[in-house]
Design a protein around this motif. Sequence first.
Motif, PDB file in Angstrom:
ATOM      1  N   VAL A 162      44.907  32.943  38.797  1.00 38.13           N
ATOM      2  CA  VAL A 162      46.345  32.686  38.899  1.00 38.13           C
ATOM      3  C   VAL A 162      46.922  33.408  40.109  1.00 38.13           C
ATOM      4  N   ASP A 163      47.527  32.632  41.005  1.00 34.00           N
ATOM      5  CA  ASP A 163      48.240  33.196  42.158  1.00 34.00           C
ATOM      6  C   ASP A 163      49.353  32.214  42.522  1.00 34.00           C
ATOM      7  N   ALA A 164      50.411  32.207  41.725  1.00 35.92           N
ATOM      8  CA  ALA A 164      51.499  31.246  41.912  1.00 35.92           C
ATOM      9  C   ALA A 164      52.816  31.946  41.573  1.00 35.92           C
ATOM     10  N   ALA A 165      53.783  31.210  41.030  1.00 39.24           N
ATOM     11  CA  ALA A 165      55.109  31.756  40.736  1.00 39.24           C
ATOM     12  C   ALA A 165      55.001  32.954  39.798  1.00 39.24           C
ATOM     13  N   LYS A 166      55.413  34.118  40.266  1.00 41.66           N
ATOM     14  CA  LYS A 166      55.222  35.341  39.482  1.00 41.66           C
ATOM     15  C   LYS A 166      56.019  35.312  38.179  1.00 41.66           C
ATOM     16  N   THR A 167      57.201  34.722  38.202  1.00 39.01           N
ATOM     17  CA  THR A 167      58.011  34.687  36.981  1.00 39.01           C
ATOM     18  C   THR A 167      57.347  33.865  35.881  1.00 39.01           C
ATOM     19  N   GLU A 168      56.392  33.019  36.241  1.00 38.94           N
ATOM     20  CA  GLU A 168      55.717  32.181  35.253  1.00 38.94           C
ATOM     21  C   GLU A 168      54.383  32.766  34.787  1.00 38.94           C
ATOM     22  N   TYR A 169      54.017  33.928  35.273  1.00 35.64           N
ATOM     23  CA  TYR A 169      52.731  34.528  34.895  1.00 35.64           C
ATOM     24  C   TYR A 169      52.561  34.659  33.372  1.00 35.64           C
ATOM     25  N   PRO A 170      53.578  35.116  32.624  1.00 38.49           N
ATOM     26  CA  PRO A 170      53.377  35.199  31.167  1.00 38.49           C
ATOM     27  C   PRO A 170      53.050  33.846  30.535  1.00 38.49           C
ATOM     28  N   PRO A 228      34.750  31.289  25.091  1.00 40.17           N
ATOM     29  CA  PRO A 228      34.368  32.668  24.778  1.00 40.17           C
ATOM     30  C   PRO A 228      33.495  33.234  25.908  1.00 40.17           C
ATOM     31  N   GLY A 229      33.832  34.416  26.362  1.00 39.38           N
ATOM     32  CA  GLY A 229      33.113  35.013  27.473  1.00 39.38           C
ATOM     33  C   GLY A 229      33.700  34.661  28.821  1.00 39.38           C
ATOM     34  N   GLY A 230      34.648  33.720  28.855  1.00 39.24           N
ATOM     35  CA  GLY A 230      35.303  33.354  30.103  1.00 39.24           C
ATOM     36  C   GLY A 230      36.277  34.426  30.556  1.00 39.24           C
ATOM     37  N   VAL A 231      36.727  34.298  31.792  1.00 44.92           N
ATOM     38  CA  VAL A 231      37.561  35.332  32.417  1.00 44.92           C
ATOM     39  C   VAL A 231      38.811  34.720  33.028  1.00 44.92           C
ATOM     40  N   ILE A 232      39.939  35.415  32.860  1.00 46.98           N
ATOM     41  CA  ILE A 232      41.177  35.047  33.539  1.00 46.98           C
ATOM     42  C   ILE A 232      41.544  36.175  34.488  1.00 46.98           C
ATOM     43  N   ALA A 233      42.025  35.823  35.688  1.00 40.42           N
ATOM     44  CA  ALA A 233      42.362  36.811  36.709  1.00 40.42           C
ATOM     45  C   ALA A 233      43.731  36.485  37.298  1.00 40.42           C
ATOM     46  N   PHE A 234      44.564  37.516  37.450  1.00 38.23           N
ATOM     47  CA  PHE A 234      45.899  37.375  38.015  1.00 38.23           C
ATOM     48  C   PHE A 234      46.002  38.223  39.278  1.00 38.23           C
ATOM     49  N   ASP A 235      46.443  37.610  40.376  1.00 38.35           N
ATOM     50  CA  ASP A 235      46.607  38.345  41.629  1.00 38.35           C
ATOM     51  C   ASP A 235      48.012  38.924  41.718  1.00 38.35           C
ATOM     52  N   ASN A 236      48.162  39.938  42.569  1.00 33.62           N
ATOM     53  CA  ASN A 236      49.467  40.546  42.914  1.00 33.62           C
ATOM     54  C   ASN A 236      50.120  41.321  41.772  1.00 33.62           C
ATOM     55  N   VAL A 237      49.352  41.788  40.799  1.00 34.45           N
ATOM     56  CA  VAL A 237      49.969  42.430  39.647  1.00 34.45           C
ATOM     57  C   VAL A 237      50.504  43.834  39.942  1.00 34.45           C
ATOM     58  N   LEU A 238      50.153  44.426  41.063  1.00 33.27           N
ATOM     59  CA  LEU A 238      50.754  45.705  41.448  1.00 33.27           C
ATOM     60  C   LEU A 238      52.047  45.495  42.238  1.00 33.27           C
ATOM     61  N   TRP A 239      52.176  44.311  42.815  1.00 36.46           N
ATOM     62  CA  TRP A 239      53.427  43.888  43.477  1.00 36.46           C
ATOM     63  C   TRP A 239      53.957  44.945  44.436  1.00 36.46           C
ATOM     64  N   LEU A 264      44.419  41.752  38.044  1.00 38.93           N
ATOM     65  CA  LEU A 264      44.260  41.946  36.602  1.00 38.93           C
ATOM     66  C   LEU A 264      43.235  40.957  36.089  1.00 38.93           C
ATOM     67  N   VAL A 265      42.163  41.457  35.498  1.00 38.20           N
ATOM     68  CA  VAL A 265      41.059  40.624  35.040  1.00 38.20           C
ATOM     69  C   VAL A 265      40.828  40.881  33.553  1.00 38.20           C
ATOM     70  N   ALA A 266      40.597  39.814  32.796  1.00 42.71           N
ATOM     71  CA  ALA A 266      40.342  39.971  31.360  1.00 42.71           C
ATOM     72  C   ALA A 266      39.324  38.938  30.901  1.00 42.71           C
ATOM     73  N   ALA A 267      38.355  39.393  30.115  1.00 38.71           N
ATOM     74  CA  ALA A 267      37.344  38.522  29.520  1.00 38.71           C
ATOM     75  C   ALA A 267      37.761  38.179  28.098  1.00 38.71           C
ATOM     76  N   LYS A 268      37.496  36.949  27.681  1.00 34.48           N
ATOM     77  CA  LYS A 268      37.835  36.503  26.338  1.00 34.48           C
ATOM     78  C   LYS A 268      36.683  36.798  25.389  1.00 34.48           C
ATOM     79  N   ASN A 269      37.002  37.463  24.274  1.00 36.24           N
ATOM     80  CA  ASN A 269      35.972  37.779  23.273  1.00 36.24           C
ATOM     81  C   ASN A 269      35.371  36.507  22.696  1.00 36.24           C
TER      82      ASN A 269
END
Length: 211
Positions: free
Chosen positions: A133-141, A153-164, A206-211
């Motif tokens: 994910v690297d798009a409209a920051k207000t839509e990140y949630p 399961p076991g896949g990963v989601i990553a968000f860029d620019n989270v330190l802003w 921000l990186v997170a793996a799905k259980n």
Amino acid sequence: MTPEWPAGLRGYVEDYLAEDETLSAARARGLELGCVPIGSAGGAALRFLATALRAKAVVEVGTGAGLSGLYLLRGMATEGVLTSIDVEPEHQAAAKQAFAAEGVAPGRTRLIMGRALDVLPRLTDSGYDLIFVDAAKTEYPSYYEEGVRLLRPGGVIAFDNVLWHGRVADPADKDQDTVALREVTRLVKEDDRLVPVLLPVGDGLLVAAKN
């Protein structure tokens, strides 16, 4: 406490893996278009994740000029398909140019023009190895909610620019983008389905793996 990074150390990290001509050209096009591309260290992290996951199905929210897509494709399995979503036709035209320069087979990319929150609900539940994910920051949630549903399961989601640019660490900063980035970071941390880590590369990944 973690000490401040010495002068020059961030550059050392960013320059650890030099970008070749194809990546550099995509970066330059992105800057020309005003869609600031992911840093080189963040791009290397994306390639690493795609490789470690042996990713065959990847979703990218925010095509930009194709730089992050190139990094993802370089890590993905040779038969893998990148689905990339963007609202700007000129961004996707630039990405097509980048993918052509890389010699990516047309069937390995699926570029969808539209608002991500309209497109993501149409994608298959648990059908993807990696989401970036690297798009409209207000839509990140909202991207987070859709993204976790899409991950296997076991896949990963990553968000860029989270330190802003360091603004997320200032509680007094109530800018809409900053608030949304703090919120997605909290949501990911508190989600029992996910195993997160906040990486201080570039502007924060921000990186997170799905259980």
